[in-house]
Design a protein around this motif. Structure first.
Motif, short mmCIF file in Angstrom:
data_model
loop_
_atom_site.label_atom_id
_atom_site.label_comp_id
_atom_site.label_asym_id
_atom_site.label_seq_id
_atom_site.Cartn_x
_atom_site.Cartn_y
_atom_site.Cartn_z
N HIS A 1 0.88 -1.34 0.09
CA HIS A 1 0.14 0.02 0.08
C HIS A 1 0.98 1.21 0.15
CE1 HIS A 1 -3.45 -2.34 2.06
NE2 HIS A 1 -3.14 -3.19 1.03
N ILE A 2 0.87 2.09 -0.93
CA ILE A 2 1.77 3.06 -0.98
C ILE A 2 1.14 4.44 -1.66
CG2 ILE A 2 2.10 2.28 -3.43
CD1 ILE A 2 5.29 3.62 -3.16
N LYS A 3 1.30 5.64 -0.67
CA LYS A 3 0.78 6.93 -1.16
C LYS A 3 1.88 7.53 -2.12
CE LYS A 3 -1.30 11.08 0.21
NZ LYS A 3 -1.77 11.76 1.41
N LEU A 4 1.45 8.20 -3.12
CA LEU A 4 2.38 9.02 -4.08
C LEU A 4 1.90 10.40 -4.43
CD1 LEU A 4 2.73 6.08 -6.81
CD2 LEU A 4 4.28 6.58 -4.79
N ASP A 5 2.79 10.99 -3.96
CA ASP A 5 2.53 12.49 -3.97
C ASP A 5 3.27 13.24 -5.45
OD1 ASP A 5 1.01 13.14 -1.53
OD2 ASP A 5 2.64 13.07 -0.47
N CYS A 6 2.53 13.31 -6.49
CA CYS A 6 3.05 13.79 -7.47
C CYS A 6 4.58 13.02 -8.08
CB CYS A 6 3.33 15.24 -7.54
SG CYS A 6 1.88 16.11 -7.33
N PRO B 1 7.47 -10.03 -8.39
CA PRO B 1 7.22 -11.44 -8.84
C PRO B 1 6.07 -12.05 -8.19
CG PRO B 1 9.13 -11.19 -7.44
CD PRO B 1 8.66 -9.89 -7.79
N LEU B 2 5.79 -11.60 -6.74
CA LEU B 2 4.95 -12.55 -5.95
C LEU B 2 3.82 -11.56 -5.14
CD1 LEU B 2 7.42 -14.52 -3.67
CD2 LEU B 2 6.27 -15.29 -5.74
N LEU B 3 3.69 -10.36 -5.64
CA LEU B 3 2.64 -9.52 -5.29
C LEU B 3 1.03 -9.98 -5.36
CD1 LEU B 3 2.84 -6.58 -3.50
CD2 LEU B 3 2.26 -5.52 -5.54
N GLU B 4 0.46 -10.07 -4.28
CA GLU B 4 -1.17 -10.07 -4.34
C GLU B 4 -1.82 -9.12 -4.13
OE1 GLU B 4 -1.59 -13.62 -1.77
OE2 GLU B 4 -0.05 -14.93 -2.71
N ASP B 5 -1.67 -7.96 -3.44
CA ASP B 5 -2.55 -7.01 -2.93
C ASP B 5 -1.83 -5.83 -3.24
OD1 ASP B 5 -3.92 -5.17 -1.37
OD2 ASP B 5 -4.48 -6.53 -0.18
N LEU B 6 -2.08 -4.85 -4.09
CA LEU B 6 -1.59 -3.60 -4.30
C LEU B 6 -2.66 -2.49 -4.37
CD1 LEU B 6 0.69 -1.88 -5.38
CD2 LEU B 6 -0.01 -2.68 -7.90
N PHE B 7 -2.03 -1.35 -3.38
CA PHE B 7 -3.10 -0.30 -3.37
C PHE B 7 -2.25 0.94 -3.45
CE2 PHE B 7 -5.43 2.38 0.29
CZ PHE B 7 -6.06 3.47 -0.82
N ILE B 8 -2.63 1.52 -4.41
CA ILE B 8 -1.78 2.90 -4.85
C ILE B 8 -2.68 4.12 -4.73
CG2 ILE B 8 -0.40 4.03 -6.52
CD1 ILE B 8 -0.05 1.35 -7.85
N TYR B 9 -2.22 5.10 -4.01
CA TYR B 9 -3.02 6.20 -3.90
C TYR B 9 -2.40 7.57 -3.86
CZ TYR B 9 -2.36 5.94 1.28
OH TYR B 9 -1.67 5.95 2.51
N LYS C 1 2.44 0.46 -17.40
CA LYS C 1 1.85 -0.80 -17.58
C LYS C 1 2.04 -1.69 -16.39
CE LYS C 1 3.32 -1.10 -22.43
NZ LYS C 1 4.35 -2.01 -23.32
N ILE C 2 0.96 -2.10 -15.87
CA ILE C 2 0.97 -2.86 -14.56
C ILE C 2 0.97 -4.21 -14.73
CG2 ILE C 2 -0.42 -3.35 -12.52
CD1 ILE C 2 -1.63 -0.55 -12.72
N PHE C 3 2.30 -4.87 -14.71
CA PHE C 3 2.01 -6.39 -15.04
C PHE C 3 2.77 -7.03 -13.75
CE2 PHE C 3 4.82 -10.12 -16.26
CZ PHE C 3 3.75 -11.04 -16.62
N VAL C 4 1.74 -7.60 -13.11
CA VAL C 4 1.92 -8.34 -11.82
C VAL C 4 1.30 -9.78 -11.95
CG1 VAL C 4 1.80 -8.14 -9.35
CG2 VAL C 4 1.77 -6.13 -10.76
N PRO C 5 2.04 -10.82 -12.19
CA PRO C 5 1.40 -12.09 -12.57
C PRO C 5 0.89 -12.74 -11.44
CG PRO C 5 4.08 -12.41 -12.28
CD PRO C 5 3.49 -10.64 -12.40
N LEU D 1 -6.39 -5.27 -6.66
CA LEU D 1 -5.69 -3.93 -6.88
C LEU D 1 -6.59 -2.69 -6.70
CD1 LEU D 1 -3.89 -2.32 -8.56
CD2 LEU D 1 -4.84 -2.97 -10.72
N LYS D 2 -6.20 -1.78 -6.22
CA LYS D 2 -6.99 -0.53 -5.68
C LYS D 2 -6.22 0.68 -6.33
CE LYS D 2 -9.58 1.97 -2.48
NZ LYS D 2 -10.21 2.12 -1.05
N ILE D 3 -6.55 1.43 -6.88
CA ILE D 3 -5.99 2.61 -7.59
C ILE D 3 -6.71 3.93 -7.20
CG2 ILE D 3 -4.98 3.94 -9.41
CD1 ILE D 3 -4.42 1.15 -10.89
N ASP D 4 -6.57 4.84 -6.54
CA ASP D 4 -7.06 5.97 -6.09
C ASP D 4 -6.30 7.14 -6.23
OD1 ASP D 4 -8.63 7.82 -4.88
OD2 ASP D 4 -9.37 6.88 -2.97
N PHE D 5 -6.35 8.07 -7.31
CA PHE D 5 -5.82 9.07 -7.87
C PHE D 5 -6.69 10.38 -8.09
CE2 PHE D 5 -2.06 6.51 -9.92
CZ PHE D 5 -1.34 6.72 -8.58
N ALA D 6 -6.33 11.37 -7.46
CA ALA D 6 -6.81 12.78 -7.63
C ALA D 6 -5.46 13.39 -8.57
CB ALA D 6 -6.95 13.54 -6.53
#
Length: 325
Positions: free
Chosen positions: A176-181, A195-203, A215-219, A224-229
């Protein structure tokens, strides 16, 4: 608590809790903040060193401006001492929530490196500095290369993400990662690391000059949750596109203030999708409609769909319902 306080349970006044094995007492204390766990050391000789073997460390500090410097110094000293008292014991979980007006980032950098050396499994860092002039430093590369790390949650405004070119997050399953610009280069790297990620939250928030295809390639990804303003205006010429390739994805939650072009290379495993978009009349109807139908066509096999489109004209509703009638 007084120095002679006892934990007494039972009608006969016997201290039965203290008779429990060290491992069980340590596990019980892992559910409270470390400051509270340390206070149990005054209960009796039996409890004096139990807290130091707790597998989880949980630190919380919200600094008030009027009493900032003294409170800040006490908190920093406490974290230093707590880490030192553990010796070389492994740390399973490290949680830091730290809101302040000024901070010595090198101190936090040292704490992070310390817990990485102790084979941390779950790392949660929420550090927000209420100062516009704070000089950011790079997040330690040891986080990206840590082989024991399984759960990572990051939310801060004072570190710079600078991952190495390869070998990142070899065993990470939850991020789970917050990104500021963030800049484009970081976003392009971020989506190729797991390579092993099962739960990704980007906001977080995107800058107005962000553009290109990400490109989001996560086998192994399942959620997956994406929350972008964004800082964009509705007439802004910049465009970004998402290409998602996650063949095992079961749950998708997408919340953005612009409906961008989103392509799914493989969405056959998707069970539930949640979409939330903003729309204004300034957006060309034809382009918006094409993107809506393309997106929903890609997930038309889902069993559960939740759709929220703010400021949507009633006349455009059919664009979203077409594939589900």
């Amino acid at each position: 608590m007084g120095s002679h306080s006892k934990l007494k349970v039972g009608g006969d006044g016997e201290d039965k809790i203290s008779q429990l094995p060290d491992a069980l007492l340590s596990h019980m204390l892992s559910f409270v903040e470390t400051e509270q766990a340390v206070r149990t050391s005054i209960l009796s000789t039996r409890w004096k060193n139990i807290w130091a073997s707790v597998p989880s460390l949980f630190f919380v500090h919200c600094c008030c401006k009027e009493r900032g410097s003294s409170n800040h110094a006490v908190f920093v000293s406490f974290v230093d001492r707590a880490l030192h008292c553990r010796g070389l014991l492994d740390i399973q979980r490290f949680y830091l929530r730290y809101y302040c007006f000024s901070v010595d980032l090198s101190r936090i950098d040292g704490w992070i490196r310390n817990v990485i050396r102790r084979n941390v499994v779950e790392l949660q860092l929420c550090v927000r500095v209420y100062e516009d002039t704070v000089e950011k430093i790079e997040l330690p590369k040891t986080i990206f290369l840590c082989k024991t790390l399984v759960i990572l949650k990051l939310n801060f405004n004072c570190f710079i993400y600078a991952p190495p070119e390869s070998g990142c997050f070899p065993n990470l399953k939850v991020l789970h990662i917050k990104l500021d610009c963030p800049d484009k280069d970081f976003l392009e790297k971020l989506f190729t690391f797991f390579p092993l990620l099962e739960d990704l939250f980007i906001y977080g928030r995107l800058s107005s000059d962000i553009s290109g295809t990400f490109k989001i390639f996560v086998p192994e990804l399942k959620r997956l949750k994406i929350d972008f303003a964004s800082n964009m205006s509705y007439e802004d010429p910049y465009e970004y596109y998402l290409s998602i390739n996650a063949p095992k994805l079961e749950y998708l939650d997408l919340r953005v203030d612009f409906l961008r072009s989103i392509v799914f290379d493989n969405a056959k495993s998707l069970v539930k999708a949640v979409f939330s978009f903003s729309h204004r009349d300034a957006i060309e109807l034809e382009r918006y409609g094409y993107r809506a139908t393309t997106l929903l066509a890609a997930v038309s096999n889902v069993q559960h769909l939740s759709l929220s489109v703010h400021s949507l004209a009633v006349s455009m509703l059919n664009l979203f319902l077409f594939h589900y009638v």
